[in-house]
Design a protein around this motif. Structure first.
Motif, PDB file in Angstrom:
ATOM      1  N   LEU A  27      30.977 -51.349 -20.527  1.00  0.00           N
ATOM      2  CA  LEU A  27      29.838 -52.106 -20.025  1.00  0.00           C
ATOM      3  C   LEU A  27      29.628 -51.817 -18.540  1.00  0.00           C
ATOM      4  O   LEU A  27      28.487 -51.688 -18.062  1.00  0.00           O
ATOM      5  N   ALA A  28      30.739 -51.722 -17.809  1.00  0.00           N
ATOM      6  CA  ALA A  28      30.732 -51.397 -16.372  1.00  0.00           C
ATOM      7  C   ALA A  28      29.769 -52.308 -15.613  1.00  0.00           C
ATOM      8  O   ALA A  28      29.799 -53.533 -15.789  1.00  0.00           O
ATOM      9  N   ASP A  29      28.890 -51.725 -14.775  1.00  0.00           N
ATOM     10  CA  ASP A  29      28.041 -52.539 -13.910  1.00  0.00           C
ATOM     11  C   ASP A  29      26.606 -52.667 -14.422  1.00  0.00           C
ATOM     12  O   ASP A  29      25.709 -52.991 -13.656  1.00  0.00           O
ATOM     13  N   LEU A  30      26.384 -52.416 -15.698  1.00  0.00           N
ATOM     14  CA  LEU A  30      25.051 -52.622 -16.275  1.00  0.00           C
ATOM     15  C   LEU A  30      24.712 -54.106 -16.201  1.00  0.00           C
ATOM     16  O   LEU A  30      25.419 -54.939 -16.770  1.00  0.00           O
ATOM     17  N   PRO A  31      23.631 -54.486 -15.516  1.00  0.00           N
ATOM     18  CA  PRO A  31      23.317 -55.918 -15.355  1.00  0.00           C
ATOM     19  C   PRO A  31      22.906 -56.574 -16.674  1.00  0.00           C
ATOM     20  O   PRO A  31      22.391 -55.910 -17.577  1.00  0.00           O
ATOM     21  N   GLU A  32      23.135 -57.855 -16.755  1.00  0.00           N
ATOM     22  CA  GLU A  32      22.769 -58.593 -17.959  1.00  0.00           C
ATOM     23  C   GLU A  32      21.253 -58.519 -18.185  1.00  0.00           C
ATOM     24  O   GLU A  32      20.457 -58.658 -17.255  1.00  0.00           O
ATOM     25  N   GLY A  33      20.872 -58.291 -19.439  1.00  0.00           N
ATOM     26  CA  GLY A  33      19.463 -58.200 -19.789  1.00  0.00           C
ATOM     27  C   GLY A  33      18.840 -56.841 -19.534  1.00  0.00           C
ATOM     28  O   GLY A  33      17.649 -56.652 -19.778  1.00  0.00           O
ATOM     29  N   ARG A  34      19.625 -55.871 -19.047  1.00  0.00           N
ATOM     30  CA  ARG A  34      19.118 -54.531 -18.755  1.00  0.00           C
ATOM     31  C   ARG A  34      19.647 -53.529 -19.784  1.00  0.00           C
ATOM     32  O   ARG A  34      20.610 -53.799 -20.508  1.00  0.00           O
ATOM     33  N   TRP A  35      19.025 -52.339 -19.810  1.00  0.00           N
ATOM     34  CA  TRP A  35      19.434 -51.313 -20.760  1.00  0.00           C
ATOM     35  C   TRP A  35      19.352 -49.939 -20.106  1.00  0.00           C
ATOM     36  O   TRP A  35      18.720 -49.766 -19.079  1.00  0.00           O
ATOM     37  N   ARG A  36      20.013 -48.970 -20.737  1.00  0.00           N
ATOM     38  CA  ARG A  36      19.956 -47.579 -20.292  1.00  0.00           C
ATOM     39  C   ARG A  36      20.187 -46.687 -21.504  1.00  0.00           C
ATOM     40  O   ARG A  36      20.741 -47.120 -22.519  1.00  0.00           O
ATOM     41  N   PRO A  37      19.769 -45.431 -21.435  1.00  0.00           N
ATOM     42  CA  PRO A  37      20.063 -44.502 -22.535  1.00  0.00           C
ATOM     43  C   PRO A  37      21.554 -44.192 -22.609  1.00  0.00           C
ATOM     44  O   PRO A  37      22.248 -44.193 -21.599  1.00  0.00           O
ATOM     45  N   LEU A  38      22.038 -43.933 -23.812  1.00  0.00           N
ATOM     46  CA  LEU A  38      23.391 -43.401 -23.994  1.00  0.00           C
ATOM     47  C   LEU A  38      23.336 -41.911 -23.688  1.00  0.00           C
ATOM     48  O   LEU A  38      22.526 -41.180 -24.256  1.00  0.00           O
ATOM     49  N   ASP A  39      24.194 -41.448 -22.777  1.00  0.00           N
ATOM     50  CA  ASP A  39      24.103 -40.025 -22.435  1.00  0.00           C
ATOM     51  C   ASP A  39      24.915 -39.183 -23.425  1.00  0.00           C
ATOM     52  O   ASP A  39      25.775 -39.703 -24.145  1.00  0.00           O
ATOM     53  N   PRO A  40      24.636 -37.873 -23.501  1.00  0.00           N
ATOM     54  CA  PRO A  40      25.290 -37.014 -24.509  1.00  0.00           C
ATOM     55  C   PRO A  40      26.810 -37.002 -24.414  1.00  0.00           C
ATOM     56  O   PRO A  40      27.492 -36.938 -25.444  1.00  0.00           O
ATOM     57  N   ASP A  41      27.350 -37.050 -23.201  1.00  0.00           N
ATOM     58  CA  ASP A  41      28.805 -37.058 -23.061  1.00  0.00           C
ATOM     59  C   ASP A  41      29.410 -38.330 -23.646  1.00  0.00           C
ATOM     60  O   ASP A  41      30.491 -38.290 -24.257  1.00  0.00           O
ATOM     61  N   GLU A  42      28.730 -39.459 -23.448  1.00  0.00           N
ATOM     62  CA  GLU A  42      29.212 -40.725 -24.018  1.00  0.00           C
ATOM     63  C   GLU A  42      29.168 -40.674 -25.540  1.00  0.00           C
ATOM     64  O   GLU A  42      30.082 -41.155 -26.212  1.00  0.00           O
ATOM     65  N   ARG A  43      28.096 -40.111 -26.088  1.00  0.00           N
ATOM     66  CA  ARG A  43      27.991 -39.991 -27.544  1.00  0.00           C
ATOM     67  C   ARG A  43      29.137 -39.149 -28.085  1.00  0.00           C
ATOM     68  O   ARG A  43      29.789 -39.513 -29.083  1.00  0.00           O
ATOM     69  N   SER A  44      29.385 -37.996 -27.452  1.00  0.00           N
ATOM     70  CA  SER A  44      30.462 -37.114 -27.895  1.00  0.00           C
ATOM     71  C   SER A  44      31.813 -37.813 -27.839  1.00  0.00           C
ATOM     72  O   SER A  44      32.644 -37.666 -28.747  1.00  0.00           O
ATOM     73  N   ALA A  45      32.036 -38.578 -26.787  1.00  0.00           N
ATOM     74  CA  ALA A  45      33.309 -39.303 -26.634  1.00  0.00           C
ATOM     75  C   ALA A  45      33.485 -40.339 -27.731  1.00  0.00           C
ATOM     76  O   ALA A  45      34.595 -40.518 -28.257  1.00  0.00           O
TER      77      ALA A  45
END
Length: 258
Positions: A231-249
């Motif tokens: 989750l790290a520092d992603l603020p509550e109620g916000r979103w971001r794309p999953l990057d390709p390296d994260e998908r592979s992991a």
């Protein structure tokens, strides 16, 4: 790549019930996959959440990509309390409604997946918050919530009630839900009434029911990790794309040692 399985039971059964019993996903998650157009039986797309599968039929969980340049969409959300992960009932607000330009975090030039139907890969109930992965990627779904997945999920849990070593030991191993033994969990007391809980399965409202079984009430439940995804520092109620390296992991984490 698609995931397929032949139905071998003696009697027809609703798809969502069968997938839940097989440990692939919850019934709600199965309904979300159907709504996203991700499931087919013998090559025919399933559109009815009440559809039954018959003996000998083959169920397929497909990738969303429809062409060589198409890519399935996956996003990471910090879900607040009061938002449902998947199919809403009545006036409930689904997590997909958070995916707007105004709530996009730290990703310039990324398009908002307007109109896309994304299924939750590991549901969070309405009263819980934190890391939620929404996707139309069949390979990723198999990796995170498939029956053979080894992807763990970590939570910070605030409880009320008498918290002692005996109760913590029972939370770690020995509890049963719905007549079935739970897999061992990692449970560490952080401080006071806060617990660090790691699970290797995802029964319906599992942590809340585990705590209830030992006389504790969950006051707050925050998911902070899904396998290597933080989750790290992603603020509550916000979103971001999953990057390709994260998908592979995440895919690698599903089958350690492969």
């Amino acid at each position: 790549m698609a995931w397929t399985r032949v139905y071998t039971e003696a009697e027809p059964q609703r798809i969502n019930r069968w997938l839940a019993q097989a440990g692939v996903c919850s019934r709600r998650e199965a309904e979300a996959l159907i709504a996203a157009g991700r499931l087919s039986i013998d090559g025919a797309r399933v559109g009815d959440p009440g559809r039954k599968i018959a003996p000998g039929e083959t169920l397929t969980l497909e990738d969303a990509a429809s062409g060589p340049d198409a890519a399935p969409i996956s996003v990471v959300v910090n879900k607040p309390v009061g938002i449902v992960s998947a199919q809403p009932e009545g006036r409930q607000v689904p997590a997909a409604r958070l995916l707007t330009r105004g709530t996009l975090w730290g990703a310039d030039g990324v398009g908002v997946p307007a109109g896309e139907r994304l299924a939750p890969l590991g549901r969070l109930d309405m009263d819980s918050r934190g890391l939620l992965l929404l996707s139309q990627d069949g390979v990723l779904a198999k990796a995170v919530i498939g029956p053979d997945s080894r992807v763990d999920k970590q939570y910070v849990v605030q409880v009320s009630g008498p918290l002692d070593d005996r109760r913590i030991a029972r939370l770690r191993h020995g509890l049963r839900l719905d007549g079935r033994a739970l897999k061992p969990a990692r449970v560490v007391r952080i401080a006071g009434q806060r617990l660090d809980v790691t699970l290797w399965e995802g029964r319906n409202r599992q942590i809340r029911r585990m705590c209830e079984a030992v006389g504790l009430d969950v006051v707050d439940l925050l998911r902070v990790r899904i396998g290597p995804l933080q989750l790290a520092d992603l603020p509550e109620g916000r979103w971001r794309p999953l990057d390709p390296d994260e998908r592979s992991a995440l895919v690698r984490a599903a089958t350690p040692g492969r």
